[in-house]
Design a protein around this motif. Structure first.
Motif, PDB file in Angstrom:
ATOM      1  N   LEU B 120      18.374   0.536 -12.488  1.00  0.00           N
ATOM      2  CA  LEU B 120      19.184   1.153 -11.429  1.00  0.00           C
ATOM      3  C   LEU B 120      19.228   2.675 -11.614  1.00  0.00           C
ATOM      4  CD1 LEU B 120      22.578  -0.121 -10.121  1.00  0.00           C
ATOM      5  CD2 LEU B 120      22.391   2.236 -10.853  1.00  0.00           C
ATOM      6  N   ARG B 123      15.712   4.143 -10.652  1.00  0.00           N
ATOM      7  CA  ARG B 123      15.022   3.907  -9.375  1.00  0.00           C
ATOM      8  C   ARG B 123      15.870   3.910  -8.119  1.00  0.00           C
ATOM      9  NH1 ARG B 123      12.400  -1.689 -11.047  1.00  0.00           N
ATOM     10  NH2 ARG B 123      12.340  -1.929  -8.781  1.00  0.00           N
ATOM     11  N   VAL B 124      17.129   3.547  -8.221  1.00  0.00           N
ATOM     12  CA  VAL B 124      17.910   3.365  -6.988  1.00  0.00           C
ATOM     13  C   VAL B 124      18.322   4.740  -6.447  1.00  0.00           C
ATOM     14  CG1 VAL B 124      19.993   2.341  -6.001  1.00  0.00           C
ATOM     15  CG2 VAL B 124      18.658   1.073  -7.695  1.00  0.00           C
ATOM     16  N   PRO B 125      17.999   5.018  -5.173  1.00  0.00           N
ATOM     17  CA  PRO B 125      18.264   6.358  -4.636  1.00  0.00           C
ATOM     18  C   PRO B 125      19.747   6.634  -4.385  1.00  0.00           C
ATOM     19  CG  PRO B 125      17.266   4.979  -2.935  1.00  0.00           C
ATOM     20  CD  PRO B 125      17.294   4.157  -4.197  1.00  0.00           C
TER      21      PRO B 125
END
Lengths: 83, 159
Positions: B120, B123-125
């Motif tokens: 997370l 990678r999670v924007p």
């Protein structure tokens, strides 16, 4: 024929451009990583941002050599910091 | 063991592990539940923090978090994953990230939890800007979580 793409800006890139999105008309076959050259008139600045920014086309990460297609939504993703 | 299931939540409302779906009889195969809450701290590197503004590219954040949950289900024998991330302004002391993993045994629940959080963060924007009391009033934060290591150009003078 030229292609039209929508660019999305977030975090410090949104602050840099002072907007959340813009539309660009690009030559056919333009690769995602080339976008920085179209967005920044200053070559050095384009290079600096491209070093830290990841690209997502239609909400999935892509590599810089991915060719863009007409109608693509391209998100510029500065280093993320969730959690 | 029943098939693997997951739920991903990206929202502006208050979140905490207590808000995850209750244990169902289908979960009785699980001997382990690992729960985690990430809380906004009131200080960072010696600076007071009153809250964090989380910016989020919501559709992609959901998509990417679902991918992470699916990968986790392939990598570890877990039964159920529930993961929630809040965005917008989150005050110090409030939960920004909540996670719960159910699995038959504890090792995989711990390992899967760690994997989800690590991925997370990579990678999670989602981006964060910390606020202190003074800057909260002016609407300006202390900067984004991980600033690129160079000056920002023409707009920098405004910050």
């Amino acid at each position: 024929m030229d292609i039209n793409v929508q660019i999305l800006f977030f975090a410090n890139l949104r602050e840099r451009f002072q907007k959340t999105s813009c539309n660009l008309t690009l030559p056919p076959g333009t690769k995602a990583g080339k976008l920085f050259e179209f967005l920044f008139s200053d070559k050095e600045e384009a290079e600096q941002w491209s070093r830290f920014t990841r690209l997502a086309v239609n909400q999935s990460y892509v590599t810089a050599d991915t060719p863009l297609k007409n109608g693509d939504e391209v998100a510029l993703i500065p280093p993320v910091a969730g959690g | 063991m029943k098939p693997f299931e997951y739920e991903v939540v990206i929202c502006t409302e208050e979140i905490r592990v207590g808000k995850m779906p209750e244990q169902a009889p289908a979960d009785f195969c699980c001997g382990a539940v690992v729960s985690f809450e990430g809380v906004v701290r009131n200080e960072n590197e010696g600076k007071t923090v009153t809250g964090i503004f989380y910016e989020c590219f919501r559709p992609m954040a959901e998509k990417e978090l679902k991918k992470i949950a699916e990968e986790t289900g392939e990598k570890y024998p877990v039964h159920r994953i529930w993961v929630a991330h809040r965005y917008g302004y989150v005050k110090a002391g409030e939960v920004s990230l909540a996670l719960s993993v159910r699995s038959p045994h504890r090792e995989e629940a711990f390992a899967a939890s760690q994997y989800i959080i690590d991925q997370l963060k990579k990678r999670v924007p989602i981006w964060k800007k910390e606020y202190d009391e003074e800057r909260q009033e002016s609407g300006r934060g202390l900067g984004w979580g991980k600033e690129p290591a160079f000056r920002l150009g023409q707009n920098e003078s405004e910050n």
